[in-house]
Scaffold this motif. Structure first.
Motif, mmCIF file in Angstrom:
data_model
loop_
_atom_site.group_PDB
_atom_site.id
_atom_site.type_symbol
_atom_site.label_atom_id
_atom_site.label_comp_id
_atom_site.label_asym_id
_atom_site.label_seq_id
_atom_site.Cartn_x
_atom_site.Cartn_y
_atom_site.Cartn_z
ATOM 1 N N TYR A 43 52.979 1.149 -22.064
ATOM 2 C CA TYR A 43 52.190 1.488 -23.250
ATOM 3 C C TYR A 43 51.463 0.247 -23.770
ATOM 4 C CZ TYR A 43 51.227 4.481 -27.281
ATOM 5 O OH TYR A 43 50.621 5.250 -28.222
ATOM 6 N N LEU A 44 52.155 -0.893 -23.739
ATOM 7 C CA LEU A 44 51.526 -2.137 -24.190
ATOM 8 C C LEU A 44 50.411 -2.572 -23.243
ATOM 9 C CD1 LEU A 44 54.591 -4.205 -25.428
ATOM 10 C CD2 LEU A 44 52.764 -3.220 -26.790
ATOM 11 N N TYR A 45 50.596 -2.362 -21.944
ATOM 12 C CA TYR A 45 49.540 -2.725 -20.990
ATOM 13 C C TYR A 45 48.273 -1.914 -21.245
ATOM 14 C CZ TYR A 45 52.855 -5.491 -18.309
ATOM 15 O OH TYR A 45 53.771 -6.435 -17.920
ATOM 16 N N VAL A 46 48.432 -0.630 -21.561
ATOM 17 C CA VAL A 46 47.266 0.194 -21.893
ATOM 18 C C VAL A 46 46.574 -0.366 -23.138
ATOM 19 C CG1 VAL A 46 46.523 2.482 -22.662
ATOM 20 C CG2 VAL A 46 48.143 2.275 -20.797
ATOM 21 N N ALA A 47 47.361 -0.759 -24.119
ATOM 22 C CA ALA A 47 46.784 -1.332 -25.343
ATOM 23 C C ALA A 47 46.080 -2.652 -25.043
ATOM 24 C CB ALA A 47 47.875 -1.534 -26.387
ATOM 25 N N TYR A 48 46.680 -3.500 -24.201
ATOM 26 C CA TYR A 48 46.054 -4.777 -23.847
ATOM 27 C C TYR A 48 44.744 -4.564 -23.103
ATOM 28 C CZ TYR A 48 50.562 -6.977 -24.949
ATOM 29 O OH TYR A 48 51.699 -7.414 -25.569
ATOM 30 N N ILE A 49 44.730 -3.643 -22.168
ATOM 31 C CA ILE A 49 43.506 -3.359 -21.409
ATOM 32 C C ILE A 49 42.421 -2.834 -22.334
ATOM 33 C CG2 ILE A 49 42.509 -1.853 -19.638
ATOM 34 C CD1 ILE A 49 45.252 -2.077 -18.176
ATOM 35 N N THR A 50 42.781 -1.917 -23.222
ATOM 36 C CA THR A 50 41.807 -1.373 -24.164
ATOM 37 C C THR A 50 41.264 -2.477 -25.065
ATOM 38 O OG1 THR A 50 42.993 0.732 -24.151
ATOM 39 C CG2 THR A 50 41.464 0.352 -25.972
ATOM 40 N N PHE A 51 42.150 -3.320 -25.564
ATOM 41 C CA PHE A 51 41.720 -4.425 -26.425
ATOM 42 C C PHE A 51 40.795 -5.374 -25.672
ATOM 43 C CE2 PHE A 51 42.530 -8.685 -28.268
ATOM 44 C CZ PHE A 51 41.962 -8.467 -29.509
ATOM 45 N N ALA A 52 41.108 -5.691 -24.426
ATOM 46 C CA ALA A 52 40.278 -6.595 -23.632
ATOM 47 C C ALA A 52 38.897 -6.007 -23.396
ATOM 48 C CB ALA A 52 40.960 -6.902 -22.300
ATOM 49 N N ILE A 53 38.827 -4.713 -23.107
ATOM 50 C CA ILE A 53 37.532 -4.062 -22.879
ATOM 51 C C ILE A 53 36.695 -4.083 -24.152
ATOM 52 C CG2 ILE A 53 36.423 -1.839 -22.405
ATOM 53 C CD1 ILE A 53 38.723 -1.308 -20.409
ATOM 54 N N VAL A 54 37.329 -3.752 -25.276
ATOM 55 C CA VAL A 54 36.609 -3.754 -26.547
ATOM 56 C C VAL A 54 36.123 -5.152 -26.888
ATOM 57 C CG1 VAL A 54 36.897 -3.435 -29.041
ATOM 58 C CG2 VAL A 54 37.725 -1.698 -27.472
ATOM 59 N N LEU A 55 36.993 -6.148 -26.720
ATOM 60 C CA LEU A 55 36.625 -7.524 -27.009
ATOM 61 C C LEU A 55 35.473 -7.996 -26.120
ATOM 62 C CD1 LEU A 55 37.517 -9.852 -28.850
ATOM 63 C CD2 LEU A 55 38.996 -10.611 -27.006
ATOM 64 N N LEU A 56 35.511 -7.632 -24.844
ATOM 65 C CA LEU A 56 34.445 -7.995 -23.919
ATOM 66 C C LEU A 56 33.109 -7.398 -24.353
ATOM 67 C CD1 LEU A 56 33.600 -9.195 -21.083
ATOM 68 C CD2 LEU A 56 33.943 -6.869 -20.255
ATOM 69 N N PHE A 57 33.104 -6.107 -24.668
ATOM 70 C CA PHE A 57 31.849 -5.464 -25.039
ATOM 71 C C PHE A 57 31.320 -5.973 -26.381
ATOM 72 C CE2 PHE A 57 32.786 -2.364 -21.725
ATOM 73 C CZ PHE A 57 31.524 -2.227 -21.174
ATOM 74 N N VAL A 58 32.207 -6.210 -27.327
ATOM 75 C CA VAL A 58 31.756 -6.747 -28.613
ATOM 76 C C VAL A 58 31.130 -8.126 -28.405
ATOM 77 C CG1 VAL A 58 32.575 -7.663 -30.821
ATOM 78 C CG2 VAL A 58 33.316 -5.412 -30.063
ATOM 79 N N THR A 59 31.779 -8.969 -27.618
ATOM 80 C CA THR A 59 31.252 -10.308 -27.361
ATOM 81 C C THR A 59 29.901 -10.240 -26.660
ATOM 82 O OG1 THR A 59 33.505 -11.148 -27.172
ATOM 83 C CG2 THR A 59 31.750 -12.533 -26.278
ATOM 84 N N VAL A 60 29.790 -9.412 -25.638
ATOM 85 C CA VAL A 60 28.535 -9.308 -24.890
ATOM 86 C C VAL A 60 27.405 -8.817 -25.789
ATOM 87 C CG1 VAL A 60 27.364 -7.988 -23.068
ATOM 88 C CG2 VAL A 60 29.572 -9.042 -22.619
ATOM 89 N N PHE A 61 27.650 -7.770 -26.560
ATOM 90 C CA PHE A 61 26.581 -7.214 -27.366
ATOM 91 C C PHE A 61 26.236 -8.089 -28.567
ATOM 92 C CE2 PHE A 61 27.713 -3.292 -25.058
ATOM 93 C CZ PHE A 61 26.457 -3.045 -24.519
ATOM 94 N N VAL A 62 27.209 -8.817 -29.099
ATOM 95 C CA VAL A 62 26.899 -9.753 -30.176
ATOM 96 C C VAL A 62 26.032 -10.888 -29.649
ATOM 97 C CG1 VAL A 62 27.920 -11.526 -31.663
ATOM 98 C CG2 VAL A 62 28.837 -9.220 -31.677
ATOM 99 N N LEU A 63 26.411 -11.450 -28.498
ATOM 100 C CA LEU A 63 25.607 -12.523 -27.910
ATOM 101 C C LEU A 63 24.221 -12.023 -27.525
ATOM 102 C CD1 LEU A 63 28.262 -14.381 -25.736
ATOM 103 C CD2 LEU A 63 27.240 -15.128 -27.897
ATOM 104 N N LYS A 64 24.153 -10.820 -26.993
ATOM 105 C CA LYS A 64 22.859 -10.236 -26.643
ATOM 106 C C LYS A 64 21.984 -10.079 -27.887
ATOM 107 C CE LYS A 64 20.850 -6.089 -24.621
ATOM 108 N NZ LYS A 64 21.125 -4.733 -24.158
ATOM 109 N N GLY A 65 22.588 -9.618 -28.986
ATOM 110 C CA GLY A 65 21.852 -9.461 -30.229
ATOM 111 C C GLY A 65 21.408 -10.782 -30.820
ATOM 112 N N ILE A 66 22.252 -11.800 -30.693
ATOM 113 C CA ILE A 66 21.905 -13.117 -31.226
ATOM 114 C C ILE A 66 20.702 -13.686 -30.485
ATOM 115 C CG2 ILE A 66 22.662 -15.533 -31.309
ATOM 116 C CD1 ILE A 66 25.440 -14.516 -32.035
ATOM 117 N N PHE A 67 20.728 -13.622 -29.153
ATOM 118 C CA PHE A 67 19.648 -14.222 -28.384
ATOM 119 C C PHE A 67 18.380 -13.378 -28.379
ATOM 120 C CE2 PHE A 67 23.343 -16.399 -26.371
ATOM 121 C CZ PHE A 67 23.045 -17.653 -26.861
#
Length: 142
Positions: A43-67
């Motif tokens: 159950y924790l691994y599913v939560a970690y994977i979900t968190f990592a995916i969300v963090l990755l997409f937030v980072t990518v789209f924030v950087l994309k928006g900044i530039f």
């Protein structure tokens, strides 16, 4: 295959995995899970994977928006926030404090807690001021 379809498939897979692991936890019983933690890992691994995916997409789209936008304005906003944090740090004082669990909060830790509170108060006052100013400006221009 579009990114949207891929994300929907990943979301369904993670949801099903979460449901399966939750079922395993429930089937073990409260006492076993509390005593050994058995069944919680998946159950924790599913939560970690979900968190990592969300963090990755937030980072990518924030950087994309900044530039894609005005980077000078973005950097000025970040600088303004850092100035507010510096003001909060200067206003805060640290005192070594005993905590409920018997440990001690260091003077530095206490100062950073105070800094966070001051930053919150300053940002809250600025937000309320911006809303009041916006409301007054709308009423006077009509």
């Amino acid at each position: 295959m579009a990114l949207h379809k891929i994300l929907k498939i990943v979301a369904v897979i993670l949801s099903l995995a979460g449901i399966i692991f939750l079922g395993l936890i429930i089937s073990k019983g409260d006492d076993v899970v509390k005593a050994t933690g058995e069944g919680v890992d998946g159950y924790l691994y599913v939560a970690y994977i979900t968190f990592a995916i969300v963090l990755l997409f937030v980072t990518v789209f924030v950087l994309k928006g900044i530039f894609a936008g005005n980077i000078k304005r973005t950097l000025l906003s970040i600088l303004g926030f850092l100035v507010i944090v510096a003001i909060g740090f200067v206003l805060a004082n640290g005192v070594e404090t005993p905590m409920q669990d018997g440990e001690m909060l260091s003077e530095s830790g206490s100062r950073w807690v105070g800094t966070g509170l001051y930053v919150f108060y300053i940002l809250a006052v600025l937000a309320i001021g911006a809303m009041v100013f916006s409301g007054i400006k709308k009423m006077t221009t009509r």
